[in-house]
Design a protein around this motif. Structure first.
Motif, PDB file in Angstrom:
ATOM      1  N   TYR A  62       0.713  -1.245   0.182  1.00 52.84           N
ATOM      2  CA  TYR A  62      -0.062   0.196   0.152  1.00 52.84           C
ATOM      3  C   TYR A  62       0.796   1.467  -0.258  1.00 52.84           C
ATOM      4  CZ  TYR A  62      -3.493   3.042   1.522  1.00 52.84           C
ATOM      5  OH  TYR A  62      -4.559   4.572   1.204  1.00 52.84           O
ATOM      6  N   ILE A  63       0.784   2.222  -0.632  1.00 49.95           N
ATOM      7  CA  ILE A  63       1.786   3.527  -1.914  1.00 49.95           C
ATOM      8  C   ILE A  63       0.739   4.198  -1.559  1.00 49.95           C
ATOM      9  CG2 ILE A  63       3.098   4.498  -2.250  1.00 49.95           C
ATOM     10  CD1 ILE A  63       4.549   1.232  -3.425  1.00 49.95           C
ATOM     11  N   SER A  64       0.556   5.897  -0.713  1.00 55.78           N
ATOM     12  CA  SER A  64       0.062   6.438  -0.910  1.00 55.78           C
ATOM     13  C   SER A  64       0.610   7.798  -0.572  1.00 55.78           C
ATOM     14  CB  SER A  64      -1.488   6.014   0.130  1.00 55.78           C
ATOM     15  OG  SER A  64      -2.619   7.192   0.138  1.00 55.78           O
ATOM     16  N   PRO A  65       0.187   8.968  -1.006  1.00 57.30           N
ATOM     17  CA  PRO A  65       0.601  10.367  -0.695  1.00 57.30           C
ATOM     18  C   PRO A  65      -0.040  10.632   0.598  1.00 57.30           C
ATOM     19  CG  PRO A  65      -0.095  10.345  -2.901  1.00 57.30           C
ATOM     20  CD  PRO A  65      -0.618   9.665  -2.147  1.00 57.30           C
ATOM     21  N   VAL A  66       0.623  11.078   1.482  1.00 56.82           N
ATOM     22  CA  VAL A  66       0.285  11.576   3.260  1.00 56.82           C
ATOM     23  C   VAL A  66       0.240  13.233   2.863  1.00 56.82           C
ATOM     24  CG1 VAL A  66       0.801  12.064   5.478  1.00 56.82           C
ATOM     25  CG2 VAL A  66       1.857   9.924   4.122  1.00 56.82           C
ATOM     26  N   VAL A  67      -0.668  13.712   3.003  1.00 57.26           N
ATOM     27  CA  VAL A  67      -1.796  14.480   2.342  1.00 57.26           C
ATOM     28  C   VAL A  67      -1.334  15.943   3.758  1.00 57.26           C
ATOM     29  CG1 VAL A  67      -3.901  15.630   1.367  1.00 57.26           C
ATOM     30  CG2 VAL A  67      -3.191  13.907   0.981  1.00 57.26           C
ATOM     31  N   VAL A  68      -1.623  17.219   3.575  1.00 55.99           N
ATOM     32  CA  VAL A  68      -1.442  17.971   4.559  1.00 55.99           C
ATOM     33  C   VAL A  68      -2.486  18.872   4.263  1.00 55.99           C
ATOM     34  CG1 VAL A  68      -0.266  20.477   5.426  1.00 55.99           C
ATOM     35  CG2 VAL A  68       1.291  18.427   4.877  1.00 55.99           C
ATOM     36  N   ALA A  69      -3.141  18.637   5.395  1.00 52.99           N
ATOM     37  CA  ALA A  69      -5.000  18.397   5.580  1.00 52.99           C
ATOM     38  C   ALA A  69      -5.115  19.864   6.216  1.00 52.99           C
ATOM     39  CB  ALA A  69      -5.990  17.865   5.796  1.00 52.99           C
ATOM     40  N   GLY A  99       3.040   5.045  12.256  1.00 53.99           N
ATOM     41  CA  GLY A  99       3.632   4.767  10.853  1.00 53.99           C
ATOM     42  C   GLY A  99       3.169   5.738  10.139  1.00 53.99           C
ATOM     43  N   THR A 100       2.246   6.309   9.747  1.00 52.60           N
ATOM     44  CA  THR A 100       1.591   7.132   9.223  1.00 52.60           C
ATOM     45  C   THR A 100       2.845   8.602   9.969  1.00 52.60           C
ATOM     46  OG1 THR A 100      -0.625   7.211   8.292  1.00 52.60           O
ATOM     47  CG2 THR A 100       0.013   9.300   8.436  1.00 52.60           C
ATOM     48  N   GLN A 101       1.997   9.415  11.503  1.00 52.72           N
ATOM     49  CA  GLN A 101       3.034  10.367  12.358  1.00 52.72           C
ATOM     50  C   GLN A 101       4.670   9.818  11.617  1.00 52.72           C
ATOM     51  OE1 GLN A 101       1.264  12.192  15.280  1.00 52.72           O
ATOM     52  NE2 GLN A 101       2.203  10.234  16.241  1.00 52.72           N
ATOM     53  N   GLU A 102       4.858   8.903  11.898  1.00 52.56           N
ATOM     54  CA  GLU A 102       6.625   8.775  11.379  1.00 52.56           C
ATOM     55  C   GLU A 102       6.725   9.301   9.859  1.00 52.56           C
ATOM     56  OE1 GLU A 102       9.852   5.221  11.556  1.00 52.56           O
ATOM     57  OE2 GLU A 102       7.833   5.152  13.564  1.00 52.56           O
ATOM     58  N   THR A 103       6.151   8.808   8.979  1.00 52.88           N
ATOM     59  CA  THR A 103       6.516   9.336   8.209  1.00 52.88           C
ATOM     60  C   THR A 103       6.228  10.676   7.613  1.00 52.88           C
ATOM     61  OG1 THR A 103       5.108   7.282   6.753  1.00 52.88           O
ATOM     62  CG2 THR A 103       5.244   8.978   5.558  1.00 52.88           C
ATOM     63  N   PHE A 104       5.271  11.248   8.185  1.00 53.11           N
ATOM     64  CA  PHE A 104       5.172  13.109   8.083  1.00 53.11           C
ATOM     65  C   PHE A 104       6.506  13.200   9.639  1.00 53.11           C
ATOM     66  CE2 PHE A 104       3.994  16.392  10.255  1.00 53.11           C
ATOM     67  CZ  PHE A 104       3.366  17.347   8.439  1.00 53.11           C
ATOM     68  N   THR A 105       6.391  12.625  10.681  1.00 50.67           N
ATOM     69  CA  THR A 105       8.131  13.662  10.997  1.00 50.67           C
ATOM     70  C   THR A 105       8.944  13.128  10.620  1.00 50.67           C
ATOM     71  OG1 THR A 105       8.242  11.337  12.232  1.00 50.67           O
ATOM     72  CG2 THR A 105       6.932  13.660  13.644  1.00 50.67           C
ATOM     73  N   ARG A 106       9.384  12.063   9.689  1.00 50.51           N
ATOM     74  CA  ARG A 106      10.538  11.283   8.678  1.00 50.51           C
ATOM     75  C   ARG A 106      10.642  13.440   7.362  1.00 50.51           C
ATOM     76  NH1 ARG A 106      14.175   7.862   7.505  1.00 50.51           N
ATOM     77  NH2 ARG A 106      13.092   6.553   8.225  1.00 50.51           N
ATOM     78  N   LEU A 147       3.797   8.010   1.925  1.00 50.29           N
ATOM     79  CA  LEU A 147       3.280   6.220   3.228  1.00 50.29           C
ATOM     80  C   LEU A 147       4.022   4.845   2.443  1.00 50.29           C
ATOM     81  CD1 LEU A 147       2.346   5.622   5.924  1.00 50.29           C
ATOM     82  CD2 LEU A 147       0.318   5.117   4.617  1.00 50.29           C
ATOM     83  N   VAL A 148       4.631   4.184   2.817  1.00 53.79           N
ATOM     84  CA  VAL A 148       5.277   2.783   1.504  1.00 53.79           C
ATOM     85  C   VAL A 148       4.377   2.289   3.122  1.00 53.79           C
ATOM     86  CG1 VAL A 148       6.090   1.371   0.751  1.00 53.79           C
ATOM     87  CG2 VAL A 148       6.968   3.814   0.526  1.00 53.79           C
ATOM     88  N   SER A 149       3.689   1.515   3.294  1.00 58.96           N
ATOM     89  CA  SER A 149       2.563   0.608   4.119  1.00 58.96           C
ATOM     90  C   SER A 149       2.782  -0.865   3.802  1.00 58.96           C
ATOM     91  CB  SER A 149       1.460   1.064   4.110  1.00 58.96           C
ATOM     92  OG  SER A 149       0.047   0.399   5.490  1.00 58.96           O
ATOM     93  N   TYR A 150       2.414  -1.954   4.843  1.00 61.10           N
ATOM     94  CA  TYR A 150       3.878  -3.060   4.626  1.00 61.10           C
ATOM     95  C   TYR A 150       2.490  -3.822   5.498  1.00 61.10           C
ATOM     96  CZ  TYR A 150       7.910  -0.862   4.260  1.00 61.10           C
ATOM     97  OH  TYR A 150       9.664   0.060   3.395  1.00 61.10           O
ATOM     98  N   LEU A 151       2.382  -5.231   4.931  1.00 62.79           N
ATOM     99  CA  LEU A 151       1.724  -6.169   4.961  1.00 62.79           C
ATOM    100  C   LEU A 151       3.181  -7.541   5.645  1.00 62.79           C
ATOM    101  CD1 LEU A 151      -1.877  -6.841   5.270  1.00 62.79           C
ATOM    102  CD2 LEU A 151      -0.644  -5.008   3.548  1.00 62.79           C
TER     103      LEU A 151
END
Length: 368
Positions: A123-130, A186-193, A302-306
């Motif tokens: 699952y690969i998706s943009p993290v949007v600043v809303a 993980g979304t938060q980690e992607t954003f703080t990265r 966001l690169v989300s893993y299974l």
């Protein structure tokens, strides 16, 4: 909220429009009946709330093709999901980050025989600043500006730094209310990265899945953040793209130009990122560096893993997890998720590596 066997029911009949992606995998008029599946049983997971819309589509297709199978997915957040998997409370996990090298070295994955994992990016998706500002749909935000907002240094929307990024926008004299996740994410980690690597002078709090500072507003899960942004005025937060419609959205500075989010722009970032070296054959983890984003790409992807075990004690669990992951990785599964969630389907080259990793899943007594 728990996404369960209801996904199969929603995928069929008159309510098909609710899950278009899942319905694409069902029978159409004139199709031959599918071959009967020999799979049966139940597998359960907890994990990333970013994956909910994709999981709805994946479960609808998989359970329609395998009518004696139930897949349960509860969006608890990535951190809770990984903890549950380590404790042996779930068959697999969806996570917005992979397990770290140190976590894998420490071992103790009670769901598995041994500590070898299969981690595949499906699952690969943009993290949007809303944001929520009356009459404003788009803002340009440079890395230092965005980092200063979430660090609490910029506190009003008509601040000189925001005005410099948006010279033609009439900015209100209104307090900024940054919104972050209260749970490990993980979304938060992607954003703080993104903040740490693109604006290290403004964001000095590092890369973390737990919000590192006081101030602002917090909420549980993506649904909670979305609700807080909606209910407030002057709010700003970060959301998986599947949850970001209806808000004002920021364009982010990459190679001298402000770039809006899109699945294609996020894919450009990930495709230019290497796989991490030193991992096991079934452990496919990207090293994404937003500071090195190529021109035209969107820098928060966001690169989300299974994540599952390479070896399970129970043959039924091994077969179900392996089959479900194979379905998620298939062209049909990826297309269904993209239609329902707006994420980026994996490339053919990556699919080949992912399927080879999934093929490592087996019962503990089996040989590779």
């Amino acid at each position: 909220m728990q996404v369960t066997r209801v996904a199969r029911i929603l995928a069929a009949g008159a309510v098909c429009s609710l899950l278009l992606a899942g319905c694409a995998l069902n029978e159409r008029p004139g199709d031959a009946p599918p071959a009967a599946s020999v799979l049966s049983g139940t597998i359960s997971a907890t994990g990333a709330s970013s994956q909910v819309a994709a999981q709805e589509a994946w479960m609808a297709g998989f359970q329609t093709a395998n009518v004696r199978v139930t897949v349960n997915y509860e969006p608890t957040g990535s951190g809770t999901g990984r903890a549950n998997f380590q404790a042996g409370a779930s068959s697999f996990v969806g996570s917005d980050r992979a397990f770290t090298d140190d976590e894998i070295a420490a071992g103790g994955f009670r769901a598995c025989i041994g500590d070898e994992l299969v981690e595949v990016p499906l699952y690969i998706s943009p993290v949007v600043v809303a944001f929520h500002l009356d009459g404003i749909d788009t803002l340009d935000l440079a890395p230092d500006t965005l980092a200063s907002i979430f660090a609490g240094r910029i506190t009003r929307w008509n601040d000189a730094a925001i005005a410099a990024d948006n010279p033609e926008v009439a900015l209100p004299d209104l307090a900024i209310s940054p919104v972050h996740r209260s749970d490990p994410s993980g979304t938060q980690e992607t954003f703080t990265r993104y903040l740490a690597l693109t604006a290290p002078d403004a964001w000095t709090h590092g890369i973390t899945d737990k919000w590192p500072i006081t101030g602002g507003e917090s909420a549980q899960g993506i649904a909670g953040v979305k609700q807080v942004i909606t209910a407030g005025r002057g709010t700003i937060g970060f959301l998986d793209a599947s949850q970001a419609s209806g808000f004002g959205q920021a364009r982010l500075l990459v190679a001298g130009e402000f770039v809006a989010f899109s699945a294609e722009a996020a894919a450009a970032l990930v495709e230019n990122s290497p796989l991490r070296e030193g991992r096991a054959a079934g452990d496919l983890v990207f090293d994404v560096d937003p500071a090195s984003a190529p021109a035209g790409s969107y820098p928060i992807a966001l690169v989300s893993y299974l994540i599952g075990c390479q070896q399970y004690a129970d043959a039924g669990t091994a077969a179900l997890v392996k089959s479900y992951m194979t379905h998620m990785a298939s062209p049909e599964g990826q297309a269904a998720a993209a239609a329902n969630a707006g994420n980026t389907p994996i490339s053919e080259g990556l699919r080949e590596k992912v399927l080879a990793a999934i093929d490592l899943i087996r019962v503990g007594t089996e040989e590779p």
